[in-house]
Scaffold this active site. Structure first.
Site, short mmCIF file in Angstrom:
data_model
loop_
_atom_site.label_atom_id
_atom_site.label_comp_id
_atom_site.label_asym_id
_atom_site.label_seq_id
_atom_site.Cartn_x
_atom_site.Cartn_y
_atom_site.Cartn_z
N GLU A 28 86.60 34.61 -45.42
CA GLU A 28 86.11 33.65 -46.41
C GLU A 28 86.10 32.22 -45.87
O GLU A 28 85.19 31.44 -46.17
CB GLU A 28 86.97 33.71 -47.68
CG GLU A 28 86.81 34.98 -48.49
CD GLU A 28 87.74 36.10 -48.07
OE1 GLU A 28 87.90 37.06 -48.86
OE2 GLU A 28 88.32 36.03 -46.96
N LYS A 30 85.73 31.19 -42.70
CA LYS A 30 84.61 31.07 -41.76
C LYS A 30 83.29 30.87 -42.52
O LYS A 30 82.51 29.96 -42.21
CB LYS A 30 84.52 32.32 -40.90
CG LYS A 30 83.25 32.46 -40.06
CD LYS A 30 83.18 33.84 -39.41
CE LYS A 30 81.87 34.01 -38.65
NZ LYS A 30 81.81 33.16 -37.45
N LYS A 128 94.05 26.99 -24.77
CA LYS A 128 94.75 28.13 -25.34
C LYS A 128 96.14 27.74 -25.86
O LYS A 128 96.85 26.96 -25.24
CB LYS A 128 94.88 29.25 -24.31
CG LYS A 128 93.54 29.82 -23.83
CD LYS A 128 92.78 30.52 -24.95
CE LYS A 128 91.43 31.03 -24.49
NZ LYS A 128 91.53 32.16 -23.57
N ASP A 620 83.66 38.64 -16.05
CA ASP A 620 84.30 37.49 -16.69
C ASP A 620 85.80 37.70 -16.88
O ASP A 620 86.22 38.76 -17.36
CB ASP A 620 83.67 37.21 -18.05
CG ASP A 620 82.25 36.70 -17.94
OD1 ASP A 620 81.89 36.20 -16.86
OD2 ASP A 620 81.50 36.81 -18.93
N GLU A 626 95.37 32.85 -19.93
CA GLU A 626 95.96 33.12 -21.24
C GLU A 626 97.21 33.98 -21.18
O GLU A 626 98.19 33.73 -21.87
CB GLU A 626 94.90 33.79 -22.12
CG GLU A 626 95.35 34.20 -23.49
CD GLU A 626 94.21 34.82 -24.25
OE1 GLU A 626 94.41 35.90 -24.83
OE2 GLU A 626 93.11 34.24 -24.24
N HIS A 715 80.91 24.82 -27.41
CA HIS A 715 81.70 25.00 -28.62
C HIS A 715 81.49 23.84 -29.59
O HIS A 715 82.11 23.80 -30.65
CB HIS A 715 83.18 25.13 -28.28
CG HIS A 715 83.48 26.40 -27.53
ND1 HIS A 715 83.32 26.51 -26.17
CD2 HIS A 715 83.92 27.61 -27.95
CE1 HIS A 715 83.64 27.73 -25.79
NE2 HIS A 715 84.01 28.42 -26.85
#
Length: 780
Positions: A28, A30, A128, A620, A626, A715
């Site tokens: 919701e 998003k 990250k 990739d 991370e 982004h």
């Protein structure tokens, strides 16, 4: 023997998670935010939808049993918890001064400006959050940043919870972690460290806590995960900084009681210092950290311990008898150290924001697998059972999760193949020989232009995928729809003038899930969404068994795209480390063994792509950084198996086949040695959002292969100008040898629209041509 007793009115409840998913079970948050950004709803409707989501979350937590005051965390964020804390203390860089109103406050639109950028200003850098796939926005602080209470959001959310009859526990990133994660604002004097502003930041937290006390909050949670990771200051300095931050807050006379959390690992010798700060409660991650000894617990008298025994980062059910035994052991040591064992609270290791909302809606998972799973709601149920003494006590050294023994978990042929691997299987010939062979085969110009892989996923593509999944579109119709989109993307790239093309990945719902759906050993969910950043969500797959490739996955799409153009088309794969990092991975064997299995499955795909005539294959690994352990002492072992799995996937090709890899928001400088060890021919990295700072890590002699520092931050919705991109290329050319420099965006284009994509790529190509013409560049 159980130590359960009725807690005092001031004590924390006996079971509490330290965070909860905030996107909503149907995403919701998003949907509301993206509708607002697109202009389809106004601010009032955005407020109505987010208010409804928070109300529904509070009701759900109460239904699960978190009804006591402060039992439920108020961990909602409109975008990012680090940004929330930065705005709460007014840590707004000078370049965004316009977001402040006349009273020095910032509203939701100002928050979105910092997070997403404006036409004039790029957004805050994003990276990250510790060793997770969540991304946070990096605060920028200077010596003269006016730190002040710039937003009352945390107070407003608590007041709202009272209106809902919930009385939640406000959650805020603590001052020490906030400043350790921050960077110096542009123009700050050399040697300035955001930690230099700790006293000023703490003064704002003191005011904020006073306001929360006035609003009636009995407890406030301050998250200090930085204590669980190596930092730029040593443990002795951190102990001093704890007293200057948490100690000063605890000394304030007008405040709620303080719960300080330390998720993502053990804090070791910092525990006595934390216990001495005066905070009323301290949380420990006891899934990654060890149960402290009685000696380490000296000073626990008067402090309530919050035991993170339910793993909040995985979806495996907790082996409750083992957790109960560990809880009893901790209580015994607390008693030995002079504390109150009955006050020990059962909790999650980390916030449950890293797992989906609930397993209840998953109807397609195999029953035997589902019986071993727990999402956020189920983990809260586990906590309540653990805290209530309803669980029989097992072996303290027993399994941490419910064992999985059903069909598909073990595949002997996979294990035999992995056992037969030799060192030679992960080695290619010398790069200089490869570079010469690749240039002869590919004939690329200097500063070759390309993209990272995906192109915008238009509504028609998503609709065709959904219709095929529902059985409303047959295989032939689905393939026709995907081929039409691939043909359009190839034609567009040729018209734009890109040198190395991609097929656009219209058939892929997600860069990991797509492979999980085509590899044995995985299961996928229907509603298992997890927030990655802002409105961006992923649906991690569940890696439960031995991994192998039943059939080729990408070869048909790549060869069709290559048939449409004389320019080279890259085969696009997701690497083994990233597949592990962005899935919920089995915990019944070492990660290195699982990574090797995935690497061998991908090796078969690479070989088939090469045999089909694809001369460039990109594998990739955006998650390489991370998964890097938070303690330096653990780095070598991790990097050994992670690099080896990538090389297993890519080292079976001929010299003339060019291997690319991509890393986004990966703090390249931290793992530059490991990236070099991957031995990829070309590595593309994030660079635009950090405004090229990442290039400072690149030693042209130490990193002798091709590199593509991203020149467009995908982004953010803003379109960079050709001159802006050209300036980044000039800066890159000052660091990277020109014959090794590639030109590309920061990341894939799946989340962008076609208008901004076409405009930005035109600027990218124009900038590359302009910089090529400025001085001769000798090709490798």
């Amino acid at each position: 023997m159980s130590h359960q007793s009725t807690p005092s009115p001031a004590a924390l409840p006996s079971a509490l998670p330290i965070g909860y998913p905030r996107i909503g079970p149907d995403r919701e948050l998003k949907k509301a935010e993206e509708a607002y950004w697109a202009g389809r709803i106004d601010r009032a409707e955005l407020d109505r939808r987010t208010r409804a989501l928070r109300g529904a979350t509070r009701r759900r937590l109460a239904d699960l049993g978190l009804t006591a005051p402060a039992a439920a965390p108020e961990s909602f964020s409109l975008y990012d918890q680090v940004l929330d804390a930065a705005l709460a203390i007014g840590a707004i860089p000078d370049r965004f001064a316009a977001v402040l109103d006349a009273d020095g406050r910032v509203d939701d639109d100002g928050l979105f400006a910092l997070a997403r950028g404006t036409a004039e200003q790029p957004p805050l850098e994003m990276t990250k959050w510790f060793d997770t796939n969540y991304h946070y926005l990096v605060p920028e602080i200077g010596p003269y940043t006016d730190l002040h209470l710039a937003t009352s959001r945390v107070i407003d959310l608590f007041t709202e919870s009272l209106e809902d009859g919930a009385g939640t526990r406000p959650v805020l990133v603590g001052p020490l972690t906030l400043l350790l994660l921050a960077k110096a604002q542009d123009g700050a004097p050399e040697g300035f460290d955001p930690l230099d502003r700790l006293d000023d930041a703490v003064a704002v937290y003191v005011e904020l806590l006073s306001r929360l006390a006035a609003a009636g909050a009995p407890w406030v949670q301050l998250d200090e995960p930085a204590l669980a990771a190596d930092q730029r200051v040593d443990a002795a300095a951190l102990a001093v900084l704890l007293e200057r931050s948490i100690g000063r807050l605890a000394a304030a006379s007008d405040r709620p009681r303080l719960l300080v959390t330390t998720p993502y690992g053990g804090i070791g010798d910092l525990l006595p210092s934390l216990l001495a700060t005066g905070a009323e409660a301290v949380h420990l991650d006891l899934t990654r950290g060890e149960i402290p000894t009685a000696a380490q617990l000296a000073g626990v008298a008067g402090v309530q311990l919050v035991a993170g025994l339910v793993e909040g980062r995985s979806v495996w059910r907790t082996e409750l008898p083992t957790a109960a035994a560990r809880l009893e052991l901790l209580r015994a040591r607390v008693a030995e150290a002079g504390g109150d064992p009955a006050a020990v609270v059962a909790s999650t290791s980390v916030s449950l924001q890293h797992v989906p909302h609930t397993l209840e809606r998953e109807g397609s998972l195999p029953a035997e697998l589902a019986a071993t799973l727990a999402f956020a709601d189920e983990k809260i149920t586990e906590l309540i059972a653990l805290a209530g003494g309803e669980v029989r006590t097992g072996d303290v050294d027993g399994p941490r999760s419910v064992p999985r023994t059903f069909a598909g978990v073990r595949h002997e042929a996979v294990r035999e193949r992995a056992a037969a691997v030799t060192a030679a299987d992960a080695v290619r010939t010398d790069y200089a020989r490869r570079a010469e062979a690749q240039q002869a085969a590919l004939g690329l110009p200097a500063l070759p232009t390309t993209t990272i892989g995906s192109f915008p996923q238009v509504g028609e593509v998503r609709a065709a995928r959904a219709a095929h999944r529902r059985g409303e579109l047959d295989a032939a119709g689905y393939e026709r729809a995907m081929r039409e989109e691939i043909a359009r993307v190839i034609a567009l790239q040729e018209e734009l003038g890109l040198d190395v093309l991609v097929h656009g990945e219209p058939e892929r719902n997600d860069m990991v899930q797509y492979f999980a759906e085509n590899l044995a050993g995985f299961a996928t969910t229907e509603h298992g969404w997890v927030q990655s950043y802002g409105s961006r969500c992923t649906r991690p797959s569940i890696l439960f068994g031995d991994v192998h490739r039943p059939a080729p996955i990408t070869v048909g799409w790549a060869t069709y795209a290559q048939s449409l153009t004389p320019r080279p088309v890259k085969g696009m794969l997701t690497g083994p480390v990233t597949i592990l990092a962005w899935s919920f991975v089995r915990d019944d064997q070492p990660l290195g063994e699982t990574a090797a299995q995935v690497g061998l499955a991908l090796r078969d795909e690479v070989a088939d792509l090469e045999a089909a005539g694809i001369g460039i294959v990109q594998v990739d690994e955006p998650a390489l950084r991370e998964l890097l352990p938070l303690r330096a002492a653990d780095h070598e072992a991790y990097l050994d198996w992670s690099v080896r799995s990538f090389r297993l996937a890519t080292s079976g090709v001929r010299e003339e086949t060019q291997i690319h890899t991509h890393l986004c928001y990966s703090e390249f400088n931290v793992v530059v040695g490991a990236i070099d060890a991957l031995d990829a021919d070309v590595t593309s990295i994030e660079s635009a959002r950090s405004r090229g700072e990442i290039l400072e890590a690149v030693d042209p002699d130490a990193f002798p292969r091709g590199i593509g520092p991203g020149v467009w931050d995908i982004h953010s919705p803003r379109v960079p100008s050709a001159e802006e991109i050209a300036e980044q290329l000039r800066r890159a050319r000052g660091v990277v040898r020109a014959e090794r420099l590639w030109v590309n965006p920061d990341c894939g284009l799946k989340t962008r629209g076609y208008a901004e994509t076409e405009a930005s790529l035109r600027h990218l190509v124009a900038a590359a041509h302009a910089v090529r013409a400025e001085e001769p560049v000798v090709s490798a």
